[in-house]
Design a protein around this motif. Sequence first.
Motif, PDB file in Angstrom:
ATOM      1  N   LYS A  24      59.477  42.079  40.304  1.00  0.00           N
ATOM      2  CA  LYS A  24      60.571  41.426  39.584  1.00  0.00           C
ATOM      3  C   LYS A  24      60.415  39.909  39.646  1.00  0.00           C
ATOM      4  CE  LYS A  24      65.632  41.071  39.546  1.00  0.00           C
ATOM      5  NZ  LYS A  24      66.887  41.543  40.154  1.00  0.00           N
ATOM      6  N   LEU A  25      60.079  39.380  40.824  1.00  0.00           N
ATOM      7  CA  LEU A  25      59.859  37.943  40.971  1.00  0.00           C
ATOM      8  C   LEU A  25      58.695  37.473  40.102  1.00  0.00           C
ATOM      9  CD1 LEU A  25      60.327  37.487  44.822  1.00  0.00           C
ATOM     10  CD2 LEU A  25      61.755  36.479  43.031  1.00  0.00           C
ATOM     11  N   ALA A  26      57.622  38.264  40.052  1.00  0.00           N
ATOM     12  CA  ALA A  26      56.467  37.900  39.227  1.00  0.00           C
ATOM     13  C   ALA A  26      56.869  37.806  37.758  1.00  0.00           C
ATOM     14  CB  ALA A  26      55.344  38.916  39.417  1.00  0.00           C
ATOM     15  N   ALA A  27      57.701  38.758  37.298  1.00  0.00           N
ATOM     16  CA  ALA A  27      58.174  38.729  35.907  1.00  0.00           C
ATOM     17  C   ALA A  27      59.046  37.503  35.650  1.00  0.00           C
ATOM     18  CB  ALA A  27      58.949  40.010  35.599  1.00  0.00           C
ATOM     19  N   GLN A  28      59.920  37.188  36.595  1.00  0.00           N
ATOM     20  CA  GLN A  28      60.780  36.016  36.443  1.00  0.00           C
ATOM     21  C   GLN A  28      59.953  34.731  36.390  1.00  0.00           C
ATOM     22  OE1 GLN A  28      63.129  37.254  39.906  1.00  0.00           O
ATOM     23  NE2 GLN A  28      64.966  36.851  38.713  1.00  0.00           N
ATOM     24  N   ARG A  51      48.720  37.864  41.773  1.00  0.00           N
ATOM     25  CA  ARG A  51      50.167  38.089  41.817  1.00  0.00           C
ATOM     26  C   ARG A  51      50.878  37.007  42.613  1.00  0.00           C
ATOM     27  NH1 ARG A  51      51.305  43.418  44.427  1.00  0.00           N
ATOM     28  NH2 ARG A  51      53.438  43.014  43.797  1.00  0.00           N
ATOM     29  N   PHE A  52      50.182  36.411  43.578  1.00  0.00           N
ATOM     30  CA  PHE A  52      50.812  35.419  44.436  1.00  0.00           C
ATOM     31  C   PHE A  52      50.476  33.987  44.023  1.00  0.00           C
ATOM     32  CE2 PHE A  52      52.951  37.553  47.982  1.00  0.00           C
ATOM     33  CZ  PHE A  52      52.692  38.858  47.626  1.00  0.00           C
ATOM     34  N   ALA A  71      59.553  40.857  50.901  1.00  0.00           N
ATOM     35  CA  ALA A  71      60.181  41.547  49.773  1.00  0.00           C
ATOM     36  C   ALA A  71      59.469  42.873  49.553  1.00  0.00           C
ATOM     37  CB  ALA A  71      60.098  40.695  48.509  1.00  0.00           C
ATOM     38  N   THR A  72      60.196  43.822  48.996  1.00  0.00           N
ATOM     39  CA  THR A  72      59.600  45.100  48.643  1.00  0.00           C
ATOM     40  C   THR A  72      58.660  44.897  47.458  1.00  0.00           C
ATOM     41  OG1 THR A  72      61.374  45.620  47.087  1.00  0.00           O
ATOM     42  CG2 THR A  72      61.682  46.316  49.385  1.00  0.00           C
ATOM     43  N   GLY A 117      55.636  35.485  46.870  1.00  0.00           N
ATOM     44  CA  GLY A 117      55.636  35.606  48.319  1.00  0.00           C
ATOM     45  C   GLY A 117      56.060  34.371  49.073  1.00  0.00           C
ATOM     46  N   GLY A 118      56.339  33.268  48.358  1.00  0.00           N
ATOM     47  CA  GLY A 118      56.726  32.040  49.045  1.00  0.00           C
ATOM     48  C   GLY A 118      57.148  30.963  48.070  1.00  0.00           C
TER      49      GLY A 118
END
Length: 204
Positions: free
Chosen positions: A100-104, A19-20, A93-94, A49-50
């Motif tokens: 959401k960031l991963a999807a983007q 995920r990261f 981030a929650t 995450g960064g």
Amino acid sequence: MALAERRPSLLALADERRRFQRVTVNLLGRYMLTDRREYPCQVVDMSPGGLAMIAPVSGHVGERVVAYVDHVGRLEGVVTRVFATGFAMTFSATARKRDKLAAQLTWLANRHILDLPEDRRHGRFVPKTPVTQVVMPNGLNVSCRIIDASLSGVAVASDQRPAVGALVTVGKIQGRVVRHLDEGFAIEFTRLQHPDFIEDGLRP
């Protein structure tokens, strides 16, 4: 038994690493350090995450950063590494925000593979919240009504009409004025927007 109990945690760790995973991107934005001055930046890689950015002022390791990034929005964290052309930061981030960031990031990474058209052949719609703010070239914030929008641009009703070619920001999305309308003007986004996040991006 101990091995059986250990497997789920190892799988969870592997999943977290996936995920990261960092994705190479080219996103414009702006950021503030603790001096609260605002600087432009270009994000060159990112994970949920960064991120790492090219920036004129790097700050120092551990310094608080608030960044606003195209397609992504507001991110708050700290400087973790400084290099010649900028710095890297981590952000908190929650779980929902990270997903959401991963999807983007997945969409941004695969956009060239999907061969999505960067033009106005996208269906237009009126956002649920049609009121937004446009930051004009002189820095003035002007409230506007969205006439309609697509993944590549937006038309707004306003008595202000910046020059064609002027760089503006509508909500959180950067774009250029491409034409004047009877009741306002049309903006073409500098980058194609994700269909799941465009309404968030258009909100002030």
